[in-house]
Motif scaffolding. Structure first.
Motif, PDB file in Angstrom:
ATOM      1  N   PHE A  21      -5.202   1.615   3.887  1.00  0.00           N
ATOM      2  CA  PHE A  21      -4.859   0.229   4.198  1.00  0.00           C
ATOM      3  C   PHE A  21      -3.801   0.203   5.295  1.00  0.00           C
ATOM      4  CE2 PHE A  21      -6.075   0.618  -0.208  1.00  0.00           C
ATOM      5  CZ  PHE A  21      -7.010  -0.391  -0.381  1.00  0.00           C
ATOM      6  N   ALA A  28      -8.671  -2.605   5.841  1.00  0.00           N
ATOM      7  CA  ALA A  28      -9.023  -1.744   4.709  1.00  0.00           C
ATOM      8  C   ALA A  28     -10.099  -0.757   5.139  1.00  0.00           C
ATOM      9  CB  ALA A  28      -9.508  -2.578   3.529  1.00  0.00           C
ATOM     10  N   THR A  64       0.849  -1.181   0.000  1.00  0.00           N
ATOM     11  CA  THR A  64       0.000   0.000   0.000  1.00  0.00           C
ATOM     12  C   THR A  64       0.888   1.235   0.000  1.00  0.00           C
ATOM     13  OG1 THR A  64      -1.757   1.217   1.154  1.00  0.00           O
ATOM     14  CG2 THR A  64      -0.209   0.010   2.527  1.00  0.00           C
ATOM     15  N   CYS A 111      -5.312  -7.574   5.346  1.00  0.00           N
ATOM     16  CA  CYS A 111      -5.028  -6.201   5.745  1.00  0.00           C
ATOM     17  C   CYS A 111      -6.273  -5.595   6.365  1.00  0.00           C
ATOM     18  CB  CYS A 111      -4.583  -5.365   4.548  1.00  0.00           C
ATOM     19  SG  CYS A 111      -5.853  -5.128   3.273  1.00  0.00           S
TER      20      CYS A 111
END
Length: 643
Positions: free
Chosen positions: A318, A333, A289, A331
């Motif tokens: 993220f 998000a 990211t 992750c």
């Protein structure tokens, strides 16, 4: 659609109560995959703010790994991070109350009671990384005279013995062992630097007992290194800002090379240990990211060719990327319209695997952020996100412009992010415009922009907050006579300094903010004890500068009402910072209110306190700006005020 009601800005009724804001504050973080199970952290305001560890079984059921009152939270650097790790279906975590490392095993699917790995002592642990029979981590020793001593340590899982394996620097982070178990990478830095100013990246040999032949391979006093990570084939990757932007690099015996260089940020300020912005999905590909113009993006990078391919998503931020070992990456998000989720990235797809709290607002109630760039002092530009008043049931009189609430983020080395924040929508649904400012010194725009604040805290941030507000006034978005400002911690300082040194705002709210820079230089904790040298100067050598920029020393210039919120147990900004200011404003006759929350530290984790702070700020603003909130709110005592 029902006919809209006519009411002044600020007095609009909103379905988003303070209770709902707090209930939705349950946060998801740090997803980790082990075997066939997904783990993550949940911060729970309704459980006195504790952080739980949750395990999702292969069939989708979720179980809590920690009974109340266990709380997976490190106190290293006071901000913690890296407080748990999982290997072979055993969870290791740092418990907040005693800072010991505990282990949780499972009897079938059920977690057994946590058992202590380390014994109570003056040691604090963080940034945990599990090898076969040891845990690597950052250790902070509070049993010495003077400031605590930070080191890298291993905890022997067989007997809980703690051995120091690297020492001599003021701070350490990211102990990461190579896949073959023979080399350890880590970063270190020294006063007066913070990790975003300058750090050193080391690689050392590990023989199972001790480190040897430590070699510095990157970094320096003016180069920030972030997240060293070993690839499956033994290359060391890391993020460096040596070209102004935090970009990826790879190192091995053949030297160092840039990987997919871009004018974007793959790194971030290391306020909490263990942050990750990329993860390997195989020996030659990573998912990463980055931040561009304030927005978070997701991409896949071929590390051999440097090819970067963006992954299109509806998300705008993220955090905490973690590979599952089978080509996927988990992750946290975030988007502008829904609470944060845990997502799995696989190929070009990004699928939600764990939803956060249910959305407290439907789409037509949500104010979308507008990224703005505005001129500021010295021929520079600054950045921010503007959220307009949004409520489908109300309209204001045609002659009115809305009040504006300017938010100055903490840090100050941090950033406002364009993600779903009910703490913003609480105001926009009631008829406020909100400007979340990324003043000079904020991250996400390169090192040079970050360094605009070097030596200029209390000047650049004030100018940018004021210029952002004036930009929206001149556009016709908001009412110049109803400008408000708020912030927490360093943002609380910016709030107070704006009110002391600029004549623009009508009312302010300081959440655990700094009022006296000299007190901060003398009293704060080790991690930030020299931070102020980067922001203001050396104390006491440059005492005059500290006095000149301290709101407490210039109470005579205050005419603007202020409300203060403070945690009684705050070790970062002690309560006397607020209390001295409150007493001085009382004596001067300025309208002032003060709420002190017992049992709270730097930030409010208990649901009832977070609710009270939000409602009290609305009540205070209503009193000063002469509107009556639609919500029933317990009154706040306001000194020097009579309506």
């Amino acid at each position: 659609m029902a006919k809209q009601q006519l009411a002044s800005y600020g007095a609009w009724a909103s379905p988003l109560s303070a209770d709902k804001v707090v209930q939705a504050a349950t946060g998801l973080g740090s997803p980790k995959w082990d075997g066939e199970s997904l783990y993550w952290l949940e911060s729970r305001p309704h459980e006195a703010g504790r952080i739980a560890i949750v395990k999702r079984l292969p069939d989708g059921r979720e179980i809590d790994c920690l009974p109340i009152p266990f709380n997976a939270r490190s106190r290293v650097h006071e901000y913690g991070g890296g407080a748990y790790a999982v290997k072979n279906d055993v969870v290791y975590f740092v418990n907040f109350s005693d800072q010991c490392i505990y282990r949780v095993r499972f009897a079938g699917e059920e977690p057994l009671p946590p058992e202590s790995v380390t014994q109570p002592s003056a040691l604090r642990f963080g940034d945990l990384f599990i090898a076969e029979d040891v845990i690597f981590g950052v250790v902070e020793d509070h049993g010495t005279s003077g400031e605590p001593v930070n080191s890298l340590a291993v905890v022997r899982l067989a007997d809980g013995r703690v051995d120091i394996v690297a020492s001599g620097h003021d701070f350490y982070a990211y102990p990461r062992l190579s896949a073959d178990g023979r080399r350890l990478a880590y970063i270190a830095w020294d006063h007066p630097n913070m990790p975003w100013n300058g750090t050193y990246l080391y690689v050392a040999d590990w023989d199972g007992e001790k480190l040897a032949n430590a070699q510095r391979i990157a970094g320096g006093r003016e180069e920030s290194i972030f997240q060293p990570e070993w690839s499956p084939r033994g290359q060391l990757f890391y993020v460096s800002d040596k070209t102004n932007w935090w970009n990826l690099y790879a190192w091995d015996a053949g030297g160092t090379r840039a990987v997919a260089p871009r004018d974007v940020e793959f790194g971030r300020p290391l306020w909490q240990l263990g942050s990750s912005t990329y993860a390997f999905i195989d020996h030659s590909h990573i998912v990463a990211t980055y931040v561009e113009n304030g927005f978070g993006r997701l991409c896949e990078i071929d590390v051999d060719t440097g090819t970067l391919t963006d992954i299109e998503t509806a998300f705008t931020g993220f955090d905490d990327l973690f590979a599952d070992g089978a080509g996927g990456v988990f992750c946290v998000a975030m988007s502008t319209r829904r609470p944060a989720v845990i997502a799995k990235v696989y190929g070009k797809s990004v699928d939600t695997v764990k939803f956060g709290p249910s959305a407290a607002l439907s789409d037509d109630w949500i104010a979308e952020p507008e990224a703005i760039v505005f001129p500021t002092t010295g021929g520079e530009v600054a950045y921010g996100f503007y959220y307009p008043p949004t409520n489908p049931q109300y309209v204001a009189p045609a002659s009115e412009r809305p009040p504006l609430l300017v938010m100055s983020h903490g840090g100050p080395t941090s950033a406002a992010r364009p993600v779903y924040k009910l703490s913003i929508q609480y105001w926009t649904t009631r008829g406020f415009g909100v400007l979340d400012v990324n003043y000079g010194g904020s991250t996400g725009y390169g090192r040079k922009y970050r360094e605009r604040l070097a030596g200029q805290w209390g000047i650049v941030d004030l100018d940018d907050c004021c210029q952002g507000a004036l930009y929206l006034v001149e556009r016709g978005d908001v009412d110049r006579d109803r400008l408000c400002i708020t912030g927490g911690s360093a943002g609380g300082y910016t709030t107070l300094a704006v009110l002391a040194f600029r004549d623009l705002f009508r009312v302010g709210a300081s959440h655990y903010g700094v009022s006296d820079l000299a007190l901060l230089a003398k009293e704060t904790h080790k991690f930030e004890s020299r931070y102020i040298e980067q922001l203001v100067g050396r104390y006491p050598e440059e005492r005059e500068r500290f006095v000149a920029r301290s709101p407490l020393q210039h109470v005579d210039q205050f005419a603007c009402p202020v409300i203060f919120f403070q945690g009684e147990d705050d070790k970062v900004v002690p309560p006397n910072q607020a209390e001295l200011m409150v007493e001085a404003l009382k004596r001067k006759g300025v309208p002032v209110a003060y709420l002190l929350f017992p049992g709270e530290g730097h930030g409010f984790r208990k649901a009832e306190n977070a609710k009270r702070a939000l409602e009290a700020q609305l009540f205070f603003f209503g009193a000063i700006l002469n509107f009556t909130p639609a919500d029933p709110i317990d009154p706040v005592p306001i000194e020097n005020w009579s309506k």
